[in-house]
Scaffold this motif. Structure first.
Motif, PDB file in Angstrom:
ATOM      1  N   LYS A 174      17.199 -62.707  55.776  1.00 20.99           N
ATOM      2  CA  LYS A 174      16.373 -61.703  54.987  1.00 20.99           C
ATOM      3  C   LYS A 174      17.144 -61.385  53.652  1.00 20.99           C
ATOM      4  CE  LYS A 174      14.166 -59.524  58.745  1.00 20.99           C
ATOM      5  NZ  LYS A 174      12.844 -59.246  58.442  1.00 20.99           N
ATOM      6  N   ILE A 175      18.395 -61.250  53.634  1.00 24.51           N
ATOM      7  CA  ILE A 175      19.380 -61.153  52.285  1.00 24.51           C
ATOM      8  C   ILE A 175      19.050 -62.096  51.488  1.00 24.51           C
ATOM      9  CG2 ILE A 175      21.484 -60.614  51.289  1.00 24.51           C
ATOM     10  CD1 ILE A 175      22.107 -59.052  53.836  1.00 24.51           C
ATOM     11  N   GLN A 176      19.250 -63.492  51.823  1.00 15.01           N
ATOM     12  CA  GLN A 176      19.164 -64.378  50.944  1.00 15.01           C
ATOM     13  C   GLN A 176      17.654 -64.677  50.385  1.00 15.01           C
ATOM     14  OE1 GLN A 176      20.699 -67.624  53.575  1.00 15.01           O
ATOM     15  NE2 GLN A 176      22.768 -67.253  52.773  1.00 15.01           N
ATOM     16  N   CYS A 177      16.665 -64.457  51.078  1.00 14.37           N
ATOM     17  CA  CYS A 177      15.206 -64.744  50.783  1.00 14.37           C
ATOM     18  C   CYS A 177      14.812 -63.536  49.790  1.00 14.37           C
ATOM     19  CB  CYS A 177      14.336 -64.704  51.857  1.00 14.37           C
ATOM     20  SG  CYS A 177      14.460 -66.155  53.110  1.00 14.37           S
ATOM     21  N   GLY A 178      15.742 -62.399  49.625  1.00 13.53           N
ATOM     22  CA  GLY A 178      15.246 -61.397  48.569  1.00 13.53           C
ATOM     23  C   GLY A 178      14.239 -60.415  49.223  1.00 13.53           C
ATOM     24  N   GLU A 179      13.914 -60.265  50.488  1.00 14.59           N
ATOM     25  CA  GLU A 179      13.282 -59.469  50.833  1.00 14.59           C
ATOM     26  C   GLU A 179      13.712 -58.077  50.585  1.00 14.59           C
ATOM     27  OE1 GLU A 179      12.068 -59.601  55.071  1.00 14.59           O
ATOM     28  OE2 GLU A 179      12.250 -61.733  54.957  1.00 14.59           O
ATOM     29  N   ASP A 180      12.711 -57.337  50.102  1.00 13.91           N
ATOM     30  CA  ASP A 180      12.882 -55.882  49.770  1.00 13.91           C
ATOM     31  C   ASP A 180      13.053 -54.792  50.698  1.00 13.91           C
ATOM     32  OD1 ASP A 180      12.454 -56.521  47.015  1.00 13.91           O
ATOM     33  OD2 ASP A 180      10.253 -55.990  47.090  1.00 13.91           O
ATOM     34  N   GLN A 181      12.396 -54.871  51.830  1.00 14.42           N
ATOM     35  CA  GLN A 181      12.592 -54.213  53.212  1.00 14.42           C
ATOM     36  C   GLN A 181      13.447 -54.633  54.143  1.00 14.42           C
ATOM     37  OE1 GLN A 181      11.265 -51.160  52.793  1.00 14.42           O
ATOM     38  NE2 GLN A 181      10.538 -51.472  50.735  1.00 14.42           N
ATOM     39  N   TRP A 182      14.480 -55.455  53.920  1.00 16.33           N
ATOM     40  CA  TRP A 182      15.030 -56.214  54.913  1.00 16.33           C
ATOM     41  C   TRP A 182      15.818 -55.210  55.763  1.00 16.33           C
ATOM     42  CZ3 TRP A 182      20.498 -55.958  55.581  1.00 16.33           C
ATOM     43  CH2 TRP A 182      21.170 -55.701  54.392  1.00 16.33           C
ATOM     44  N   ILE A 183      16.391 -54.093  55.028  1.00 18.94           N
ATOM     45  CA  ILE A 183      17.478 -53.143  55.697  1.00 18.94           C
ATOM     46  C   ILE A 183      16.458 -52.202  56.859  1.00 18.94           C
ATOM     47  CG2 ILE A 183      17.175 -51.263  53.955  1.00 18.94           C
ATOM     48  CD1 ILE A 183      20.265 -52.625  56.112  1.00 18.94           C
TER      49      ILE A 183
END
Length: 88
Positions: free
Chosen positions: A58-67
């Motif tokens: 999720k971090i590597q894909c740059g997802e905004d709401q990953w956290i």
């Protein structure tokens, strides 16, 4: 508890750091990532690895709401996003 403690293996600073990291992730996630200590150590590792792999992807894909997706839903958004991201 680290497997080294349960199996009476030598304890190093790395073991303590690993255990501390697991506790932090369990607090954030709101579930035990280390349900089995001795009997099913492969299962424990699988759950922990799965959590880390998902977070990394999720971090590597740059997802905004990953956290928000990774944290305990019972928090209902009542947390510091920056602090939680740093802990992960």
């Amino acid at each position: 508890m680290a497997l080294e403690w349960a199996l009476n293996l030598s304890i190093t600073a790395k073991v303590d750091v690993f255990s501390y990291g697991v506790v932090l992730l369990e607090i954030l996630k709101g579930i035990r990532l280390s349900n089995r200590v001795v009997e099913n150590s492969e299962e424990e590792e699988a759950e922990l690895k799965r959590f880390v792999k998902v977070a990394k992807r999720k971090i590597q894909c740059g997802e905004d709401q990953w956290i928000e997706d990774m944290l305990d839903p019972r928090l209902e958004g009542q947390f510091s996003r920056n602090q939680a991201a740093k802990m992960v």
